[in-house]
Design a protein around this motif. Structure first.
Motif, PDB file in Angstrom:
ATOM      1  N   HIS A  32       0.834  -1.196   0.000  1.00  9.42           N
ATOM      2  CA  HIS A  32       0.000   0.000   0.000  1.00  9.42           C
ATOM      3  C   HIS A  32       0.869   1.246   0.000  1.00  9.42           C
ATOM      4  O   HIS A  32       2.091   1.175   0.019  1.00  9.42           O
ATOM      5  CB  HIS A  32      -0.936  -0.011   1.219  1.00  9.42           C
ATOM      6  CG  HIS A  32      -1.975  -1.087   1.152  1.00  9.42           C
ATOM      7  ND1 HIS A  32      -3.094  -0.992   0.364  1.00  9.42           N
ATOM      8  CD2 HIS A  32      -2.039  -2.299   1.753  1.00  9.42           C
ATOM      9  CE1 HIS A  32      -3.824  -2.095   0.500  1.00  9.42           C
ATOM     10  NE2 HIS A  32      -3.202  -2.890   1.330  1.00  9.42           N
ATOM     11  N   GLY A  34       3.088   4.346   0.799  1.00 11.76           N
ATOM     12  CA  GLY A  34       4.131   4.420   1.806  1.00 11.76           C
ATOM     13  C   GLY A  34       4.877   3.109   1.968  1.00 11.76           C
ATOM     14  O   GLY A  34       5.589   2.920   2.947  1.00 11.76           O
ATOM     15  N   GLN A  35       4.718   2.173   1.005  1.00  9.43           N
ATOM     16  CA  GLN A  35       5.388   0.880   1.035  1.00  9.43           C
ATOM     17  C   GLN A  35       5.005   0.059   2.263  1.00  9.43           C
ATOM     18  O   GLN A  35       5.810  -0.695   2.806  1.00  9.43           O
ATOM     19  CB  GLN A  35       6.914   1.062   0.973  1.00  9.43           C
ATOM     20  CG  GLN A  35       7.391   1.967  -0.140  1.00  9.43           C
ATOM     21  CD  GLN A  35       6.858   1.554  -1.503  1.00  9.43           C
ATOM     22  OE1 GLN A  35       6.913   0.385  -1.852  1.00  9.43           O
ATOM     23  NE2 GLN A  35       6.351   2.488  -2.272  1.00  9.43           N
ATOM     24  N   MET A  36       3.776   0.224   2.741  1.00  4.48           N
ATOM     25  CA  MET A  36       3.282  -0.583   3.863  1.00  4.48           C
ATOM     26  C   MET A  36       2.814  -1.943   3.350  1.00  4.48           C
ATOM     27  O   MET A  36       1.949  -2.023   2.479  1.00  4.48           O
ATOM     28  CB  MET A  36       2.116   0.131   4.557  1.00  4.48           C
ATOM     29  CG  MET A  36       1.331  -0.740   5.524  1.00  4.48           C
ATOM     30  SD  MET A  36       2.254  -1.187   6.991  1.00  4.48           S
ATOM     31  CE  MET A  36       2.263   0.402   7.823  1.00  4.48           C
ATOM     32  N   THR A  38       0.740  -5.203   3.968  1.00  8.09           N
ATOM     33  CA  THR A  38      -0.387  -5.627   4.799  1.00  8.09           C
ATOM     34  C   THR A  38      -0.751  -7.062   4.435  1.00  8.09           C
ATOM     35  O   THR A  38      -0.917  -7.386   3.260  1.00  8.09           O
ATOM     36  CB  THR A  38      -1.606  -4.713   4.584  1.00  8.09           C
ATOM     37  OG1 THR A  38      -1.242  -3.373   4.917  1.00  8.09           O
ATOM     38  CG2 THR A  38      -2.768  -5.138   5.473  1.00  8.09           C
ATOM     39  N   ARG A 101       9.920   0.380  11.966  1.00  6.59           N
ATOM     40  CA  ARG A 101       9.388  -0.182  10.723  1.00  6.59           C
ATOM     41  C   ARG A 101       8.051  -0.836  11.049  1.00  6.59           C
ATOM     42  O   ARG A 101       7.875  -1.364  12.147  1.00  6.59           O
ATOM     43  CB  ARG A 101      10.357  -1.194  10.114  1.00  6.59           C
ATOM     44  CG  ARG A 101      11.697  -0.587   9.719  1.00  6.59           C
ATOM     45  CD  ARG A 101      12.672  -1.613   9.211  1.00  6.59           C
ATOM     46  NE  ARG A 101      13.990  -1.030   9.053  1.00  6.59           N
ATOM     47  CZ  ARG A 101      15.092  -1.711   8.812  1.00  6.59           C
ATOM     48  NH1 ARG A 101      15.020  -3.037   8.700  1.00  6.59           N
ATOM     49  NH2 ARG A 101      16.256  -1.127   8.683  1.00  6.59           N
ATOM     50  N   ALA A 102       7.145  -0.801  10.088  1.00  4.52           N
ATOM     51  CA  ALA A 102       5.776  -1.235  10.380  1.00  4.52           C
ATOM     52  C   ALA A 102       5.282  -2.226   9.336  1.00  4.52           C
ATOM     53  O   ALA A 102       5.716  -2.229   8.179  1.00  4.52           O
ATOM     54  CB  ALA A 102       4.838  -0.031  10.435  1.00  4.52           C
ATOM     55  N   VAL A 103       4.350  -3.054   9.779  1.00  4.95           N
ATOM     56  CA  VAL A 103       3.655  -3.991   8.904  1.00  4.95           C
ATOM     57  C   VAL A 103       2.212  -4.078   9.385  1.00  4.95           C
ATOM     58  O   VAL A 103       1.929  -3.904  10.573  1.00  4.95           O
ATOM     59  CB  VAL A 103       4.343  -5.375   8.935  1.00  4.95           C
ATOM     60  CG1 VAL A 103       4.203  -6.023  10.293  1.00  4.95           C
ATOM     61  CG2 VAL A 103       3.813  -6.290   7.843  1.00  4.95           C
ATOM     62  N   GLY A 104       1.297  -4.296   8.461  1.00  9.37           N
ATOM     63  CA  GLY A 104      -0.119  -4.415   8.814  1.00  9.37           C
ATOM     64  C   GLY A 104      -0.607  -5.846   8.690  1.00  9.37           C
ATOM     65  O   GLY A 104      -0.144  -6.602   7.838  1.00  9.37           O
ATOM     66  N   LEU A 191      -5.686   3.326   4.736  1.00 14.18           N
ATOM     67  CA  LEU A 191      -4.729   2.918   3.710  1.00 14.18           C
ATOM     68  C   LEU A 191      -5.147   3.447   2.345  1.00 14.18           C
ATOM     69  O   LEU A 191      -4.314   3.853   1.545  1.00 14.18           O
ATOM     70  CB  LEU A 191      -4.618   1.392   3.665  1.00 14.18           C
ATOM     71  CG  LEU A 191      -3.837   0.710   4.788  1.00 14.18           C
ATOM     72  CD1 LEU A 191      -3.916  -0.798   4.630  1.00 14.18           C
ATOM     73  CD2 LEU A 191      -2.398   1.174   4.811  1.00 14.18           C
ATOM     74  N   GLU A 205      -1.894  -2.433  12.789  1.00 16.73           N
ATOM     75  CA  GLU A 205      -0.524  -2.169  12.381  1.00 16.73           C
ATOM     76  C   GLU A 205       0.406  -2.440  13.557  1.00 16.73           C
ATOM     77  O   GLU A 205       0.123  -2.071  14.695  1.00 16.73           O
ATOM     78  CB  GLU A 205      -0.349  -0.724  11.895  1.00 16.73           C
ATOM     79  CG  GLU A 205      -0.925  -0.488  10.508  1.00 16.73           C
ATOM     80  CD  GLU A 205      -0.629   0.914   9.980  1.00 16.73           C
ATOM     81  OE1 GLU A 205       0.191   1.635  10.602  1.00 16.73           O
ATOM     82  OE2 GLU A 205      -1.217   1.289   8.960  1.00 16.73           O
ATOM     83  N   ARG A 207       4.081  -1.607  14.774  1.00 17.44           N
ATOM     84  CA  ARG A 207       5.214  -0.708  14.559  1.00 17.44           C
ATOM     85  C   ARG A 207       6.363  -1.139  15.474  1.00 17.44           C
ATOM     86  O   ARG A 207       6.317  -0.917  16.681  1.00 17.44           O
ATOM     87  CB  ARG A 207       4.820   0.747  14.796  1.00 17.44           C
ATOM     88  CG  ARG A 207       3.739   1.210  13.838  1.00 17.44           C
ATOM     89  CD  ARG A 207       3.468   2.715  13.886  1.00 17.44           C
ATOM     90  NE  ARG A 207       2.591   3.070  12.786  1.00 17.44           N
ATOM     91  CZ  ARG A 207       2.996   3.346  11.551  1.00 17.44           C
ATOM     92  NH1 ARG A 207       4.293   3.336  11.285  1.00 17.44           N
ATOM     93  NH2 ARG A 207       2.145   3.644  10.598  1.00 17.44           N
TER      94      ARG A 207
END
Length: 211
Positions: A32, A34-36, A38, A101-104, A191, A205, A207
């Motif tokens: 998604h 912002g390079q998130m 998920t 760094r984050a992941v959903g 998102l 999410e 973080r």
């Protein structure tokens, strides 16, 4: 990969190609804004590490034992010589780098519920495994909703869900509560910026800090 806004321009294409390569082999992972990354399905701990761009520590450690008969003969010792100069003071530890760094993950809570049913633990377990393998990391758990319903209710529901995930990490997997914090964002950070009512905006999410 196509987006809701059409094909990416030339300047963005290399970034998207690299990100798409990162997703290869991950179960139901989406990229998604912002390079998130998920996940729609429970990821493995390796999936999480890959999405976050970190390397897991080795689980095995090799030890080589030398038989007594194969040991080299001891050498005669020499008398200690006086020190030529004072030893240098020990180096100060470098300051901690609070990288985040984050992941959903789309944890499928029941409608209007924050209860962690047994089937939801599959979505939480890999997060616990990652925290267990990297004990220096801290985690902020964020609950997110879509924009349907009242803003006040969504803020409260997302907070309850974030707290429920935090409590499951502590109670079910023994993660120290001091490493965890929980916050509800409600519908404030969708998102899909142009479609805040879309159910795809519902997710938790994770973080990770001090990576």
């Amino acid at each position: 990969m196509t987006t809701r806004h059409g094909r990416p321009g030339p300047a963005r294409l290399p970034i998207l190609l690299v990100a798409a390569a990162t997703l290869a082999g991950m179960p139901a992972a989406r990229l998604h804004a912002g390079q998130m990354v998920t996940f729609d399905q429970p990821p493995s701990v390796q999936d999480l590490a890959t999405a976050l761009g970190i390397r897991l520590p080795s689980r095995t450690r090799s030890i080589v034992l030398t038989p007594p008969e194969a040991a080299a003969p001891a050498r005669p010792t020499r008398p200690a010589q006086p020190a030529q100069a004072a030893a240098a003071p020990p180096a100060e530890p470098s300051p901690r780098q609070d990288i985040e760094r984050a992941v959903g993950i789309r944890i499928p809570f029941d409608l209007n519920s924050a209860a962690i049913q047994p089937r939801l633990l599959d979505f939480i377990r890999p997060v616990a495994d990652l925290l267990a393998q990297l004990p220096q990391m801290e985690l902020v758990i964020e609950g997110h909703t879509d924009s349907t319903g009242s803003r006040g209710y969504n803020m409260q529901l997302s907070q309850r869900r974030a707290i429920a995930v935090r409590d499951a990490l502590v109670a079910q997997y023994g993660i120290a509560a001091s490493r965890l914090s929980a916050v509800g964002k409600g519908p404030t950070r969708p998102l899909l910026q142009d479609d805040p009512a879309n159910g795809a905006n519902r997710r938790v999410e994770f973080r990770f800090r001090n990576i």
